[in-house]
Design a protein around this motif. Structure first.
Motif, PDB file in Angstrom:
ATOM      1  N   VAL A 162       0.857  -1.187   0.000  1.00  0.00           N
ATOM      2  CA  VAL A 162       0.000   0.000   0.000  1.00  0.00           C
ATOM      3  C   VAL A 162       0.891   1.234   0.000  1.00  0.00           C
ATOM      4  N   ASN A 163       0.564   2.164  -0.891  1.00  0.00           N
ATOM      5  CA  ASN A 163       1.368   3.371  -1.064  1.00  0.00           C
ATOM      6  C   ASN A 163       0.455   4.561  -1.364  1.00  0.00           C
ATOM      7  N   GLU A 164       1.069   5.705  -1.650  1.00  0.00           N
ATOM      8  CA  GLU A 164       0.277   6.916  -1.886  1.00  0.00           C
ATOM      9  C   GLU A 164      -0.590   6.824  -3.133  1.00  0.00           C
ATOM     10  N   GLU A 165      -0.287   5.890  -4.024  1.00  0.00           N
ATOM     11  CA  GLU A 165      -1.074   5.774  -5.258  1.00  0.00           C
ATOM     12  C   GLU A 165      -2.246   4.806  -5.137  1.00  0.00           C
ATOM     13  N   ASN A 166      -2.225   3.886  -4.165  1.00  0.00           N
ATOM     14  CA  ASN A 166      -3.294   2.889  -4.125  1.00  0.00           C
ATOM     15  C   ASN A 166      -4.060   2.835  -2.801  1.00  0.00           C
ATOM     16  N   LYS A 195      -4.784  -7.639 -12.986  1.00  0.00           N
ATOM     17  CA  LYS A 195      -4.299  -6.820 -14.082  1.00  0.00           C
ATOM     18  C   LYS A 195      -3.846  -5.485 -13.482  1.00  0.00           C
ATOM     19  N   GLU A 196      -4.434  -4.382 -13.835  1.00  0.00           N
ATOM     20  CA  GLU A 196      -3.987  -3.083 -13.300  1.00  0.00           C
ATOM     21  C   GLU A 196      -4.981  -2.463 -12.331  1.00  0.00           C
ATOM     22  N   GLN A 197      -5.972  -3.257 -11.882  1.00  0.00           N
ATOM     23  CA  GLN A 197      -7.028  -2.725 -11.020  1.00  0.00           C
ATOM     24  C   GLN A 197      -6.887  -3.260  -9.596  1.00  0.00           C
TER      25      GLN A 197
END
Length: 149
Positions: free
Chosen positions: A9-13, A54-56
């Motif tokens: 988990v990071n600032e983008e997700n 995938k990317e989701q």
């Protein structure tokens, strides 16, 4: 082709993780992802991950990198968004998580606790080789995965 992957988990997700939903029945068994992410900021041994298909972002999991009860490393959360359940995502993500956790120092046992009424969790852990040795913590049962080297 691996369509399921784990990303810390990071600032983008992080916000996408907070938007994921369980079924109404499942939500009574588990803290929200937002609470889990907040908990990880105060307990540095906890490692939260977004589950991607995938990317989701389609799920969330978290485990402890410090040994606890039953001399094991504990899984704190595994959830797949209600709209993506039944596709095998949870099982593939859990297999990835077990591989990561198996590399923790001296890891011989991985433990997960869950409410006995959570039949989906029961089927998942049983299918991956977790054993019920009769351990109970409050309202939860704890099942154990023996790591083989």
């Amino acid at each position: 082709m691996k369509s399921v992957k784990l990303v810390e988990v990071n600032e983008e997700n992080w916000y996408e993780c907070c938007q994921l939903e369980l079924t109404e029945e499942q939500s009574s068994y588990m803290e929200s992802n937002a609470v889990s992410i907040a908990q990880s900021k105060f307990e540095p041994g906890l490692k939260p991950f977004a589950i991607y298909e995938k990317e989701q972002v389609v799920g969330f999991l978290m485990f402890n990198t410090e040994r606890e009860e039953l001399d094991g490393y504990w899984v704190y959360r595994i959830m797949v968004d209600r709209r993506h359940q039944g596709k095998g995502i949870g099982k593939r993500a859990t297999e990835e998580m077990l591989a990561i956790m198996s590399e923790l120092p001296g890891c011989e046992r991985i433990v997960v606790g869950y409410h006995p009424g959570n039949l989906g969790a029961h089927r998942l852990y049983e299918s991956l080789g977790f054993q019920d040795e009769g351990n109970r913590f409050g309202k939860e049962m704890a099942v154990i995965y023996q790591v083989t080297s």
